[in-house]
Design a protein around this motif. Structure first.
Motif, PDB file in Angstrom:
ATOM      1  N   ARG A  35       0.846  -1.192   0.000  1.00 36.59           N
ATOM      2  CA  ARG A  35       0.000   0.000   0.000  1.00 36.59           C
ATOM      3  C   ARG A  35       0.884   1.245   0.000  1.00 36.59           C
ATOM      4  O   ARG A  35       0.643   2.205  -0.697  1.00 36.59           O
ATOM      5  CB  ARG A  35      -0.873  -0.059   1.257  1.00 36.59           C
ATOM      6  N   THR A  36       1.977   1.187   0.798  1.00 34.11           N
ATOM      7  CA  THR A  36       2.912   2.319   0.861  1.00 34.11           C
ATOM      8  C   THR A  36       4.178   1.941   0.088  1.00 34.11           C
ATOM      9  O   THR A  36       5.029   1.213   0.596  1.00 34.11           O
ATOM     10  CB  THR A  36       3.266   2.626   2.333  1.00 34.11           C
ATOM     11  N   LYS A  39       7.980   2.188   1.403  1.00 29.80           N
ATOM     12  CA  LYS A  39       8.640   1.158   2.213  1.00 29.80           C
ATOM     13  C   LYS A  39       9.359   0.142   1.308  1.00 29.80           C
ATOM     14  O   LYS A  39      10.441  -0.333   1.630  1.00 29.80           O
ATOM     15  CB  LYS A  39       7.604   0.420   3.076  1.00 29.80           C
ATOM     16  N   ASN A 203       1.958  -7.062  13.941  1.00 30.20           N
ATOM     17  CA  ASN A 203       0.871  -6.111  13.722  1.00 30.20           C
ATOM     18  C   ASN A 203      -0.076  -6.022  14.937  1.00 30.20           C
ATOM     19  O   ASN A 203      -0.721  -7.006  15.300  1.00 30.20           O
ATOM     20  CB  ASN A 203       0.106  -6.535  12.472  1.00 30.20           C
TER      21      ASN A 203
HETATM   22  P1  NDP Z   1       2.699  -5.180   9.332  1.00 30.44           P
HETATM   23  O1  NDP Z   1       1.502  -4.436   9.763  1.00 30.44           O
HETATM   24  O2  NDP Z   1       4.050  -4.801   9.845  1.00 30.44           O
HETATM   25  O3  NDP Z   1       2.795  -5.153   7.734  1.00 30.44           O
HETATM   26  C1  NDP Z   1       1.692  -5.348   6.888  1.00 30.44           C
HETATM   27  C2  NDP Z   1       2.049  -4.838   5.517  1.00 30.44           C
HETATM   28  O4  NDP Z   1       0.939  -5.074   4.643  1.00 30.44           O
HETATM   29  C3  NDP Z   1       2.330  -3.323   5.484  1.00 30.44           C
HETATM   30  O5  NDP Z   1       3.390  -3.103   4.607  1.00 30.44           O
HETATM   31  C4  NDP Z   1       1.022  -2.750   4.952  1.00 30.44           C
HETATM   32  O6  NDP Z   1       1.149  -1.563   4.251  1.00 30.44           O
HETATM   33  C5  NDP Z   1       0.613  -3.851   3.971  1.00 30.44           C
HETATM   34  N1  NDP Z   1      -0.817  -3.776   3.704  1.00 30.44           N
HETATM   35  C6  NDP Z   1      -1.835  -3.716   4.593  1.00 30.44           C
HETATM   36  N2  NDP Z   1      -2.999  -3.619   3.951  1.00 30.44           N
HETATM   37  C7  NDP Z   1      -2.713  -3.600   2.627  1.00 30.44           C
HETATM   38  C8  NDP Z   1      -3.499  -3.506   1.454  1.00 30.44           C
HETATM   39  N3  NDP Z   1      -4.818  -3.397   1.500  1.00 30.44           N
HETATM   40  N4  NDP Z   1      -2.855  -3.515   0.271  1.00 30.44           N
HETATM   41  C9  NDP Z   1      -1.513  -3.621   0.192  1.00 30.44           C
HETATM   42  N5  NDP Z   1      -0.713  -3.722   1.265  1.00 30.44           N
HETATM   43  C10 NDP Z   1      -1.313  -3.711   2.469  1.00 30.44           C
HETATM   44  O7  NDP Z   1       2.388  -6.721   9.622  1.00 30.44           O
HETATM   45  P2  NDP Z   1       3.458  -7.879   9.935  1.00 30.44           P
HETATM   46  O8  NDP Z   1       4.581  -7.795   8.981  1.00 30.44           O
HETATM   47  O9  NDP Z   1       3.701  -7.893  11.390  1.00 30.44           O
HETATM   48  O10 NDP Z   1       2.570  -9.176   9.586  1.00 30.44           O
HETATM   49  C11 NDP Z   1       2.417  -9.607   8.245  1.00 30.44           C
HETATM   50  C12 NDP Z   1       1.593 -10.885   8.224  1.00 30.44           C
HETATM   51  O11 NDP Z   1       2.279 -11.920   8.933  1.00 30.44           O
HETATM   52  C13 NDP Z   1       0.226 -10.743   8.908  1.00 30.44           C
HETATM   53  O12 NDP Z   1      -0.735 -11.421   8.131  1.00 30.44           O
HETATM   54  C14 NDP Z   1       0.423 -11.447  10.229  1.00 30.44           C
HETATM   55  O13 NDP Z   1      -0.778 -11.963  10.742  1.00 30.44           O
HETATM   56  C15 NDP Z   1       1.367 -12.553   9.805  1.00 30.44           C
HETATM   57  N6  NDP Z   1       2.128 -13.158  10.921  1.00 30.44           N
HETATM   58  C16 NDP Z   1       2.237 -14.519  10.961  1.00 30.44           C
HETATM   59  C17 NDP Z   1       2.933 -15.136  11.976  1.00 30.44           C
HETATM   60  C18 NDP Z   1       3.144 -16.605  11.950  1.00 30.44           C
HETATM   61  O14 NDP Z   1       3.971 -17.106  12.724  1.00 30.44           O
HETATM   62  N7  NDP Z   1       2.484 -17.373  11.114  1.00 30.44           N
HETATM   63  C19 NDP Z   1       3.536 -14.371  13.076  1.00 30.44           C
HETATM   64  C20 NDP Z   1       3.462 -12.944  12.892  1.00 30.44           C
HETATM   65  C21 NDP Z   1       2.738 -12.376  11.854  1.00 30.44           C
HETATM   66  P3  NDP Z   1       1.379  -0.135   4.985  1.00 30.44           P
HETATM   67  O15 NDP Z   1       2.849  -0.066   5.134  1.00 30.44           O
HETATM   68  O16 NDP Z   1       0.802   0.870   4.070  1.00 30.44           O
HETATM   69  O17 NDP Z   1       0.649  -0.219   6.305  1.00 30.44           O
END
Ligand code: NDP
Length: 419
Positions: A35-36, A39, A203
């Protein structure tokens, strides 16, 4: 030689992308989209000159299937690694199907708006039928299985650490240590200290929704649900020490219960310090964990999203977090007619992760398996057509890559068990 489209550029994605770049013999091209876009550009810059992988970047709203399809048709990747939020799982799966591309993620679908009446009707029926009330479950993504099979595509769900590696540990135990598995306890310990009174290590919105929900576990063929944080145990974690842990609902329980029907009990425990629990309870009591929009100064705001803007960004915790994580599975069962118990786990040091990739261990332990899952699919080692979780493939090549890419594991026989 493969081209991977990575969606999302948060804490987890930044690790997965850097790890893909360490594996540049396989990941020859990466397209980073989020989205951003800034980054993605910053990470591309950071990696310049450090890898042979060719990197490009773009912006996308992953909630928009049509926009995703335009992007995928333009990029023509061999697979899509979805590291945005669980809210985007279905739109990205839909776009992958439409464009004929394999799909990989790390987290189970849940809706952003839990007040959506269409979703709520299905959810409430499921709560009654299955007996657990977490907002996330596999039914939404398993529903894509037939369409993925027919399209000749692979959908690999939940290749983080938990879910992800924990289910691979179970598959490895089943293959090499047991004729029959009877119980599985998944223990997730974060012994790290970031020095803040309250922060989440991934998150905040997804994390707080998960942790504040009622707990549940699988026993004798059905779910047992309990009030949040009402089952407490202590465990002496190797290399971390004695910690309080609490039983939570977790998505791999659902997949393991389906795929290993012989297992009598599956539980998931996570460690929490008293400060975290007190803050969370207070935030919950004042309504800050709510996902229902409220009006403030003429504007609609979602309390938990507002809270996210106040809390430290998990991706910024790296430099200040010290200590270790220990995540693994205690598995009991029978081999050659004899009862047996093993503990398979990984220990990861926050500061080592920071030195290597500039992140903390929770992002590291999720991002590395995300890269490995993508490598399994792209190299053809995990190539079944349909939608699967990580316990449904040969665990050996995945386990080998964990050792090679920074998450070495150990198998301990006759460990302390959890009452
Ligand atoms: P963050 O919030 O740090 O990152 C999420 C990213 O997704 C950001 O870059 C965000 O953009 C982007 N994003 C959100 N919505 C959209 C959209 N509509 N379109 C495009 N990009 C989008 O999350 P994490 O990195 O902490 O987590 C990522 C995933 O990993 C999650 O699904 C989380 O549940 C999963 N996870 C799984 C674990 C496991 O062990 N299985 C443990 C920890 C996490 P923007 O920068 O604009 O906000």
């Amino acid at each position: 030689m493969a081209k991977l489209l990575v969606i999302g550029c948060g804490g987890v994605a930044q690790v997965a992308i850097q790890k893909c770049c360490q594996n540049d013999g396989l990941f020859t091209e990466l397209v980073l989209v989020s989205r951003t876009k800034a980054k993605c550009d910053a990470l591309k810059e950071k990696l310049a000159g450090k890898t042979k992988t060719v990197i490009s970047t773009a912006e996308v709203d992953a909630d928009n299937v049509a926009a995703l399809c335009v992007l995928i048709r333009d990029v023509r990747p061999d697979a899509v690694l979805n590291l945005a939020l669980p809210y985007q799982d279905l739109s990205v799966m839909e776009a992958c199907l439409e464009c004929g591309v394999d799909y990989i993620d790390t987290a189970n679908y849940e809706p952003e708006n839990t007040d959506d009446p269409a979703w709520r009707e299905i959810y409430e029926k499921r709560c009654k039928e299955l007996g657990f009330s977490a907002y996330f479950d596999y039914s939404w993504q398993w529903a894509y299985d037939e369409r993925f099979r027919k399209a000749g595509l692979t959908g690999l769900l939940g290749t983080g650490f938990d879910p992800g590696v924990t289910s691979v540990f179970v598959a490895y135990a089943k293959k090499h240590y047991f004729d029959e598995i009877h119980t599985i306890d998944i223990l997730d310990c974060n012994g790290g200290d970031h020095g803040y009174p309250f922060a989440t290590n991934f998150n905040p919105e997804v994390n707080l929704r998960e942790v504040s929900a009622p707990g549940s576990y699988w026993e004798d063929g059905h779910w047992i649900e309990i009030p949040a944080m009402s089952i407490h145990r202590e465990y002496d974690f190797p290399q971390v020490g004695r910690k309080d842990m609490y039983l939570l609902h977790h998505e791999e329980i659902e997949a393991l219960a389906r795929n290993l029907p012989e297992v009598k009990r599956i539980r998931f425990f996570m460690t929490f310090g008293q400060s975290y629990l007190t803050h969370m309870k207070c935030l919950e009591n004042v309504g800050m964990l709510s996902t229902t929009p409220v009006e403030f100064n003429g504007q609609q705001i979602v309390p938990i999203q507002f809270l996210k803007t106040l809390l430290p960004d998990p991706a910024s915790l790296g430099p200040r977090t010290v200590g270790k994580t220990n995540i693994g599975c205690i598995i009991t069962g029978v081999k050659d007619g004899k009862e047996k118990t093993i503990y398979i786990y990984n220990v990861c040091d926050h500061q080592e992760c920071y030195k290597e990739l500039g992140c903390q261990a929770v992002a590291y332990t999720t991002g590395v398996p995300a890269m490995i899952g993508a490598a399994m699919v792209l190299s053809g080692q995990w190539s079944k057509k349909g939608v699967y979780t990580t316990d449904e493939f040969d665990p050996d090549p995945y386990m080998q890559m964990l050792n090679e890419y920074g998450l070495p594991w150990v198998v301990e026989e006759n460990p302390e068990t959890v009452a």
